[in-house]
Design a protein around this motif. Structure first.
Motif, PDB file in Angstrom:
ATOM      1  N   GLU A 190       0.609  -1.355   0.041  1.00 30.34           N
ATOM      2  CA  GLU A 190       0.109  -0.469   0.192  1.00 30.34           C
ATOM      3  C   GLU A 190       1.429   1.215   0.347  1.00 30.34           C
ATOM      4  O   GLU A 190       2.270   1.499   0.934  1.00 30.34           O
ATOM      5  N   ALA A 191       0.125   2.815  -0.785  1.00 33.24           N
ATOM      6  CA  ALA A 191       1.177   3.358  -0.725  1.00 33.24           C
ATOM      7  C   ALA A 191       1.412   4.141   0.608  1.00 33.24           C
ATOM      8  O   ALA A 191       1.483   4.838   1.311  1.00 33.24           O
ATOM      9  N   GLU A 192      -0.165   3.717   1.241  1.00 33.24           N
ATOM     10  CA  GLU A 192      -0.454   5.105   2.627  1.00 33.24           C
ATOM     11  C   GLU A 192      -0.524   3.660   3.490  1.00 33.24           C
ATOM     12  O   GLU A 192      -1.406   2.617   3.199  1.00 33.24           O
ATOM     13  N   ASP A 193      -0.060   4.218   4.620  1.00 32.75           N
ATOM     14  CA  ASP A 193      -0.584   3.218   5.782  1.00 32.75           C
ATOM     15  C   ASP A 193      -0.104   3.920   7.490  1.00 32.75           C
ATOM     16  O   ASP A 193       0.180   4.625   7.618  1.00 32.75           O
ATOM     17  N   THR A 194      -0.812   3.655   8.009  1.00 36.83           N
ATOM     18  CA  THR A 194      -0.597   4.164   9.839  1.00 36.83           C
ATOM     19  C   THR A 194      -1.135   2.932  10.479  1.00 36.83           C
ATOM     20  O   THR A 194      -1.533   2.092  10.372  1.00 36.83           O
ATOM     21  N   GLY A 195       0.202   3.111  11.545  1.00 36.24           N
ATOM     22  CA  GLY A 195       0.003   1.811  12.426  1.00 36.24           C
ATOM     23  C   GLY A 195       0.669   2.670  13.819  1.00 36.24           C
ATOM     24  O   GLY A 195       0.790   4.014  14.536  1.00 36.24           O
ATOM     25  N   LEU A 196       0.371   1.603  14.774  1.00 42.88           N
ATOM     26  CA  LEU A 196       0.585   1.747  16.194  1.00 42.88           C
ATOM     27  C   LEU A 196       1.513   1.441  16.721  1.00 42.88           C
ATOM     28  O   LEU A 196       2.513   0.571  16.562  1.00 42.88           O
ATOM     29  N   VAL A 197       2.801   2.310  17.482  1.00 47.14           N
ATOM     30  CA  VAL A 197       3.590   2.411  18.216  1.00 47.14           C
ATOM     31  C   VAL A 197       4.617   2.213  19.783  1.00 47.14           C
ATOM     32  O   VAL A 197       3.203   3.128  19.802  1.00 47.14           O
TER      33      VAL A 197
END
Length: 362
Positions: free
Chosen positions: A348-355
């Motif tokens: 995917e060109a866009e990603d959202t994640g927790l760290v």
């Protein structure tokens, strides 16, 4: 003042002898009387003033013609000079007084030494043992501040900061990431080492390292030059690096670097972050990272122009300044040809994640 007495002939008698005697008496009475002067009348006061002025003028002329060199001033009674106002004396006219012509060899040196000794006694005599030196130096010579040489940028210091040591969980992948930097040097010149990379699905992803020489140009800014090495996913790339980093107004930390690589490749990287103190221990840290490239590099999956952008927001709690765990969220997006290369690899060109991670400082 003269008194005139008019003598009549009848007063002396008709005799010739008596006339002669009367004439003598008249002459005697007409002479000036110095023994008993009459008090001047008010009408005579103006006449006396004019006469006194004439006498003073004449006396002044006579004083100018006096030969002062022949006057024996030692015999003058100075105690009688009560009316003299020395403040009104014209000292500029004393041209004849030459202090340089004084014969000091005839002065009594013994009396002068005795005078100095008396003055010393009046000031307390010799200083006691252990007293402060007259110039308050206590034996310390002039020059830089004594004992403060470490503040002049001469001492060598070191620092290691692992800003992000974290695990991430995104829409497409999970893994670990690191962002660390270290330096050694003085306030003016430092040698920096920077490392950034990630690992996903057991494989090393994109990673880079930099070795930079930093020279301070002001209290908050430094110029950097050195080398950059890309490794991990795809072939290795080497770059010459030129940039600056420092603290911008409103306490934004800025790191901007331009790169020139092999085969005429060029790149530019911009990083900015800010620390917002919610409390003395709770700190919210937003950060932004952008990468630009001068031409496409399909082997490493990057395209020309704005390649990718990443924005993170992390909240940490500092148990100490050297140890602070944190939680956060990271959003990333790829643009242009870089996004096309990602889609070709089923990404995917866009990603959202927790760290979640820890910040360490040594």
């Amino acid at each position: 003042m003269r008194m005139t007495l008019s003598v009549r002939d009848g007063a002396c008698g008709p005799a010739a002898k008596q006339r002669s005697l009367c004439a003598l008496v008249a002459v005697a009475l007409a002479m000036p009387m110095h023994g008993h002067a009459q008090e001047p009348t008010h009408s005579d006061h103006g006449t006396q003033t004019v006469a006194a002025s004439d006498d003073d003028s004449a006396g002044a002329k006579d004083h100018d013609s006096m030969d002062h060199g022949k006057i024996d001033h030692g015999k003058m009674d100075h105690s009688q000079m009560e009316g003299m106002d020395h403040g009104e004396m014209d000292h500029s006219q004393m041209e004849g007084m030459g202090h340089g012509e004084m014969d000091q060899s005839k002065m009594d040196q013994g009396q002068m030494k005795s005078m100095n000794h008396d003055m010393k006694d009046m000031q307390g005599g010799s200083a006691p043992p252990g007293a402060r030196s007259p110039d308050y130096s206590d034996g310390v010579g002039s020059g830089p501040m004594h004992g403060m040489h470490h503040m002049h940028g001469e001492s060598v210091l070191t620092s290691v900061l692992i800003d992000h040591l974290e695990a991430f969980h995104g829409d497409e992948e999970n893994g670990q990431a690191i962002n660390a930097r270290a330096w050694v040097g003085s306030d003016l010149n430092k040698l920096w080492f920077k490392l950034e990379g990630e690992r996903s699905d057991g494989q090393l992803g994109e990673a880079r390292s930099e070795l930079l020489w930093n020279h301070a140009i002001s209290a908050y800014w430094g110029l950097q030059t050195g080398v950059r090495h890309d490794f991990g996913d795809g072939p290795d790339r080497n770059w010459a690096a030129f940039g600056f980093q420092g603290l911008a107004p409103y306490w934004f930390e800025i790191d901007a670097t331009a790169y020139v690589g092999e085969s005429g490749r060029t790149a530019f990287r911009l990083e900015a972050e800010y620390e917002l103190l919610l409390t003395q221990r709770s700190i919210l840290q937003p950060d932004l990272e952008m990468n630009f490239y001068g031409e496409d590099d399909p082997a490493r999956g990057v395209g020309a122009g704005l390649s990718d952008l990443e924005f993170g927001l992390r909240l940490r709690y500092e148990f100490t300044r050297k140890f602070a765990p944190y939680l956060g969220v990271v959003w990333s997006r790829k643009f242009g040809k870089t996004a096309d290369y990602a889609r070709e690899d089923d990404e995917e060109a866009e990603d959202t994640g927790l760290v979640a991670g820890v910040r360490l400082w040594f």
